[in-house]
Design an enzyme around this catalytic site. Structure first.
Site, mmCIF file in Angstrom:
data_model
loop_
_atom_site.group_PDB
_atom_site.id
_atom_site.type_symbol
_atom_site.label_atom_id
_atom_site.label_comp_id
_atom_site.label_asym_id
_atom_site.label_seq_id
_atom_site.Cartn_x
_atom_site.Cartn_y
_atom_site.Cartn_z
ATOM 1 N N ARG A 37 0.825 -1.210 0.000
ATOM 2 C CA ARG A 37 0.000 0.000 0.000
ATOM 3 C C ARG A 37 0.863 1.265 0.000
ATOM 4 O O ARG A 37 0.459 2.292 -0.554
ATOM 5 C CB ARG A 37 -0.951 -0.007 1.195
ATOM 6 N N LYS A 201 -17.492 -16.247 3.777
ATOM 7 C CA LYS A 201 -18.917 -16.062 4.039
ATOM 8 C C LYS A 201 -19.691 -15.601 2.824
ATOM 9 O O LYS A 201 -19.316 -14.623 2.182
ATOM 10 C CB LYS A 201 -19.091 -15.008 5.126
ATOM 11 N N GLY A 351 -7.420 -8.067 -0.150
ATOM 12 C CA GLY A 351 -7.503 -9.061 0.913
ATOM 13 C C GLY A 351 -6.832 -10.368 0.546
ATOM 14 O O GLY A 351 -5.733 -10.378 -0.021
ATOM 15 N N GLY A 374 -12.699 -4.226 0.974
ATOM 16 C CA GLY A 374 -14.085 -3.754 1.091
ATOM 17 C C GLY A 374 -14.454 -2.796 -0.036
ATOM 18 O O GLY A 374 -15.536 -2.882 -0.612
#
Ligand code: AMP
Length: 394
Positions: A37, A201, A351, A374
């Site tokens: 990053r 999930k 991620g 996200g």
């Protein structure tokens, strides 16, 4: 609407506030374990420095509770940035306090200052206007280069650019690049357009799957979420990780997706969540009692690889299995290899899938690895970001 770029603003002798995403992973000793990053912010930083501007960098790191917490200091990021730039980088021990104010006032052209963690101030998460005005007063130009935080409206993302008033508020190069890839994949994909969605999930990614089913030619499902779909079909999942309360939603997606939604044909399962358990490859929906599915099986890996090899655009978010625990990384590896070989426009979500593609050595063979987990998911859901909307139009 295209947003104005830092490339098109005169920065000479100006103070430029750059909201970066230096929310990097740290080990227990506080060392940065992955500086990607920081590296990705270098084009914006260098562009301002090369054109004679001075830079204030601000970011959050981790989840401090609205107060200073030495565990989450930005100091290591300032040190790492100095190493990468081979230039001195100043560090302020507070965010809008006396040290920050003195160091901002003392900044010279070509100088760089990293402020302490924005989230040490309650005003950051609250989107507080007074806090935002203090930050805005530091600079002549505001730059948003924090893609990983673009789906949030924290003060530094939204209230600060608003508080800049008529002063320029623009995109940095990283945000520009991320938006270009993620939005053009959705708006104008070359077909066949294949999405691969995995991870833990189904609840985290329901809206993404739904939106992609409306746009893609195929949506391939992997990871633990596949077992919730299996359950929705009334199949046997053994001890696999499932979300009982999402079974109805999974049923809806199955009906909505039809044959666009592709589920695993087989699964690699084990009698314990460990590399050394008793392992079996079984047909999907036939996971024996006492076993849990930890990866897609070889038949699925081949099926998914073949579909991916025929694609012109690929979007991938989430591993196909427990990719951090070999041999359950095999499915993720096979898919990564196919993405790399496909020659498609390939966009890897942040991620775990970004980490997997990097770890497997394919990062330079894909078109774009997003820095935002996200944020990239929300873009794939088709959401608009207030933090980008507030910037000047090109
Ligand atoms: P996500 O954050 O939703 O992308 O999920 C990533 C996590 O899902 C990783 O930590 C994987 O180990 C985990 N995962 C993927 N497949 C499985 C599985 N079959 N059983 C348990 N965990 C899984």
């Amino acid at each position: 609407m295209t947003k104005k770029s830092i490339a098109n603003v005169d920065v000479a002798n100006k103070t430029v506030f750059v909201r970066v995403d230096f929310n990097v992973p740290l080990d227990d000793a506080g060392n940065i374990t992955d500086d990607r990053r920081i590296q990705m912010a270098l084009p914006t930083i260098n562009s301002v420095l090369d054109r004679g501007g001075k830079i204030i960098l601000a970011s959050h790191l981790g989840r401090p509770k609205d107060a200073p917490d030495p565990k989450y200091t930005m100091k290591p990021t300032a040190v790492r940035l100095a190493e990468l730039l081979k230039k001195p980088v100043e560090f302020a021990t507070d965010t809008v306090g006396p040290d920050a104010k003195a160091k901002v006032a003392g900044l010279k052209d070509g100088g760089i200052l990293v402020l302490e963690n924005l989230r040490f101030q309650p005003g950051e998460k609250n989107g507080d206007d007074a806090f935002a005005r203090e930050l805005a007063a530091f600079a002549d130009i505001y730059v948003n280069d924090a893609f990983g935080t673009c789906h949030r409206t924290d003060a530094s993302m939204y209230a600060v650019p608003k508080a800049m008033g008529a002063k320029p508020k623009v995109c940095g190069f990283l945000v520009e690049k991320e938006i270009k890839y993620l939005s053009s994949a959705i708006a104008n994909p070359q077909r066949p357009f294949v999405a691969i969605i995995g991870g833990k999930k189904v609840s985290d990614k329901i809206m993404v799957i739904k939106n992609l089913l409306g746009i893609c030619d195929k949506v391939l499902i992997g990871g633990a979420m596949a077992y919730t779909f299996s359950l929705a079909k009334g199949e046997k999942v053994g001890n696999s990780l499932v979300e009982q309360d999402k079974v109805d939603l999974a049923k809806e997606l199955l009906a909505f997706g039809g044959d666009k939604l592709v589920l695993p044909a087989d699964t690699h399962c084990s009698d314990k969540f460990a590399a050394d358990g008793n392992k079996k490859i079984v047909k999907s929906g036939e996971v024996p009692d006492g076993f849990e599915g930890l990866d897609i099986g070889p038949e699925t890996a081949k099926l998914y690889a073949d579909i991916v090899l025929g694609a012109k655009t690929v979007v991938w978010n989430g591993p196909m299995g427990v990719s951090e625990m070999p041999p359950f990384d095999a499915g993720t590896k096979a898919v990564a290899e196919a993405v790399a070989k496909s020659g498609s426009v390939s966009i890897i979500g942040g991620g775990d899938s970004a980490a997997a593609i990097q770890h497997l050595g394919f990062a330079d063979k894909v078109s774009h690895v997003s820095t935002g987990g996200g944020a990239s998911l929300e873009m794939l859901e088709g959401k608009k970001f207030a933090a980008v909307d507030v910037l000047d139009n090109a």
